[in-house]
Design a protein around this motif. Sequence first.
Motif, PDB file in Angstrom:
ATOM      1  N   GLY A  59      48.420 124.790 -74.669  1.00  0.00           N
ATOM      2  CA  GLY A  59      47.842 124.191 -75.865  1.00  0.00           C
ATOM      3  C   GLY A  59      46.370 123.975 -75.622  1.00  0.00           C
ATOM      4  N   ARG A 174      61.963 112.099 -67.354  1.00  0.00           N
ATOM      5  CA  ARG A 174      61.535 113.303 -68.071  1.00  0.00           C
ATOM      6  C   ARG A 174      61.864 114.546 -67.238  1.00  0.00           C
ATOM      7  N   LYS A 184      54.362 123.731 -67.669  1.00  0.00           N
ATOM      8  CA  LYS A 184      54.396 123.429 -69.102  1.00  0.00           C
ATOM      9  C   LYS A 184      55.503 124.271 -69.739  1.00  0.00           C
ATOM     10  N   TYR A 189      60.259 119.190 -72.485  1.00  0.00           N
ATOM     11  CA  TYR A 189      60.121 118.492 -73.768  1.00  0.00           C
ATOM     12  C   TYR A 189      61.493 118.169 -74.340  1.00  0.00           C
ATOM     13  N   GLU A 220      54.045 109.972 -65.861  1.00  0.00           N
ATOM     14  CA  GLU A 220      53.464 110.618 -67.036  1.00  0.00           C
ATOM     15  C   GLU A 220      53.691 109.729 -68.258  1.00  0.00           C
ATOM     16  N   GLY A 222      54.657 109.998 -71.847  1.00  0.00           N
ATOM     17  CA  GLY A 222      55.158 110.918 -72.871  1.00  0.00           C
ATOM     18  C   GLY A 222      54.671 112.314 -72.542  1.00  0.00           C
ATOM     19  N   PRO A 223      54.115 113.018 -73.503  1.00  0.00           N
ATOM     20  CA  PRO A 223      53.613 114.368 -73.225  1.00  0.00           C
ATOM     21  C   PRO A 223      52.147 114.364 -72.821  1.00  0.00           C
ATOM     22  N   ALA A 224      51.700 113.309 -72.157  1.00  0.00           N
ATOM     23  CA  ALA A 224      50.293 113.204 -71.772  1.00  0.00           C
ATOM     24  C   ALA A 224      50.188 112.593 -70.378  1.00  0.00           C
ATOM     25  N   LEU A 243      52.340 117.036 -65.205  1.00  0.00           N
ATOM     26  CA  LEU A 243      51.656 118.270 -65.573  1.00  0.00           C
ATOM     27  C   LEU A 243      50.162 118.060 -65.294  1.00  0.00           C
ATOM     28  N   SER A 245      46.968 117.837 -66.206  1.00  0.00           N
ATOM     29  CA  SER A 245      46.257 117.871 -67.494  1.00  0.00           C
ATOM     30  C   SER A 245      44.808 118.299 -67.298  1.00  0.00           C
ATOM     31  N   ILE A 246      44.371 119.233 -68.102  1.00  0.00           N
ATOM     32  CA  ILE A 246      42.989 119.718 -68.037  1.00  0.00           C
ATOM     33  C   ILE A 246      42.051 118.667 -68.634  1.00  0.00           C
ATOM     34  N   ASN A 248      42.578 115.422 -68.384  1.00  0.00           N
ATOM     35  CA  ASN A 248      42.452 114.413 -67.328  1.00  0.00           C
ATOM     36  C   ASN A 248      41.422 114.861 -66.289  1.00  0.00           C
ATOM     37  N   CYS A 281      46.130 110.782 -71.885  1.00  0.00           N
ATOM     38  CA  CYS A 281      45.142 111.814 -72.183  1.00  0.00           C
ATOM     39  C   CYS A 281      45.747 113.206 -72.252  1.00  0.00           C
ATOM     40  N   GLY A 282      45.204 113.999 -73.139  1.00  0.00           N
ATOM     41  CA  GLY A 282      45.665 115.367 -73.338  1.00  0.00           C
ATOM     42  C   GLY A 282      44.843 116.018 -74.447  1.00  0.00           C
TER      43      GLY A 282
HETATM   44  C1  LIG Z   1      50.083 119.630 -72.103  1.00  0.00           C
HETATM   45  C2  LIG Z   1      50.496 118.393 -71.393  1.00  0.00           C
HETATM   46  C3  LIG Z   1      49.572 117.422 -70.956  1.00  0.00           C
HETATM   47  C4  LIG Z   1      48.106 117.492 -71.287  1.00  0.00           C
HETATM   48  O1  LIG Z   1      47.452 118.579 -70.734  1.00  0.00           O
HETATM   49  P1  LIG Z   1      46.033 119.006 -71.308  1.00  0.00           P
HETATM   50  O2  LIG Z   1      45.693 120.212 -70.535  1.00  0.00           O
HETATM   51  O3  LIG Z   1      45.112 117.899 -71.052  1.00  0.00           O
HETATM   52  O4  LIG Z   1      46.231 119.253 -72.765  1.00  0.00           O
HETATM   53  C5  LIG Z   1      50.042 116.351 -70.239  1.00  0.00           C
HETATM   54  N1  LIG Z   1      51.348 116.200 -69.969  1.00  0.00           N
HETATM   55  C6  LIG Z   1      52.267 117.093 -70.381  1.00  0.00           C
HETATM   56  C7  LIG Z   1      53.694 116.870 -70.057  1.00  0.00           C
HETATM   57  C8  LIG Z   1      51.864 118.215 -71.106  1.00  0.00           C
HETATM   58  O5  LIG Z   1      52.783 119.096 -71.509  1.00  0.00           O
END
Ligand SMILES: *Cc1c(COP(=O)(O)O)cnc(C)c1O
Length: 339
Positions: A59, A174, A184, A189, A220, A222-224, A243, A245-246, A248, A281-282
């Motif tokens: 994403g 999770r 990812k 999810y 983590e 949630g999804p961030a 994950l 995070s770019i 982060n 963050c994400g």
């Molecule tokens: C995509 C995602 C992130 C955020 O990653 P970005 O590269 O910052 O968008 C964080 N945690 C999870 C579980 C993700 O799937």
Amino acid sequence: MKEDIDWAHLPFGYYPTDYNVRCTYRDGKWGEIEVTQSDKVELHMAATCLHYGQEIFEGLKAFRGRDGKVRIFRLEENARRMQDSARGLLMEPIPEELFKEMCIKAVQLNERFIPPYGSGASLYIRPLEIGISPSVGVRSASEYIFIILVTPVGPYFKTGFGCTDICIMRQYDRVAPRGTGRYKCGGNYAASLVAGEHAHELGYSAVLYLDPKEKKYLDECGPANFFAIIDGKYVTPKSDSILPSITNRSLMQLARDMGIEVEERHISVDELERATEAGACGTAAVISPVGSVVDLDNDHRYVIAKDGKPGPVCTALYERLNAIRLGECEDTYGWNTVL
Ligand SMILES: *Cc1c(COP(=O)(O)O)cnc(C)c1O
């Protein structure tokens, strides 16, 4: 032709665009890039993605800058992370050059859907790869399809940059300690939907997961990813189950540039007592500031934002990252691909 879209109120959903781009891996090689107007995928009913979850995605976002140019944020980093995810699920890694070429093509072909500068909206880019060869035995596919779709999305904060409350719920994980958390993949999810729904029902915006092995450290959100400002430092969990995070990683760099010390380490739950700011963050929100963290197992509320508003570090980091993505300030590290 420019689209007549209400950019400021677009949800984070799927708004149809004109084209998507695809590439198939077959007979040991990636084929030609295909451009299509169809938003359907025809699959064999025994495709490995349908039975054994061979699905990974990315994403990222494209923005129209102040100078009118289109920028894609950290394209190479997303390409590399998708290769890591592919290896983690025994799928075929997508060559970085192919990933980049297809992203750029998908954005350019759908130019009329790139929201105008100042709208707060952006063009979300969603690359995905699935195993498509048929198998009812558990094995990895020999054929894959890589698809990139794009869709305009509205501003994450429709009513302004503000705080939400999150919760700790020990009954859910999770991912497993040495599982797929750092990739990812769709399966992570699916595994988090019940917990997320439960948290929403109780009025929280997300679950702050603890490390799945000891349930002692923050993991983590949630999804961030999660970070907190503790003793004036930017502190974020170091864990094999999150994950990378770019966003982060970008915020860590910007924090250092602002003279803030950065620590990637285990963070125990009770350290939240000393946090003066925190955020999830994400790519979607950049930073979603945290008001309180409620530990539902002992009913303890860690109030992070005493006045209920995002703190100075979160606000400065948020503004700085946005300014870079919109070409409003110098892109010191070359994070943008300018089209
Ligand atoms: C995509 C995602 C992130 C955020 O990653 P970005 O590269 O910052 O968008 C964080 N945690 C999870 C579980 C993700 O799937």
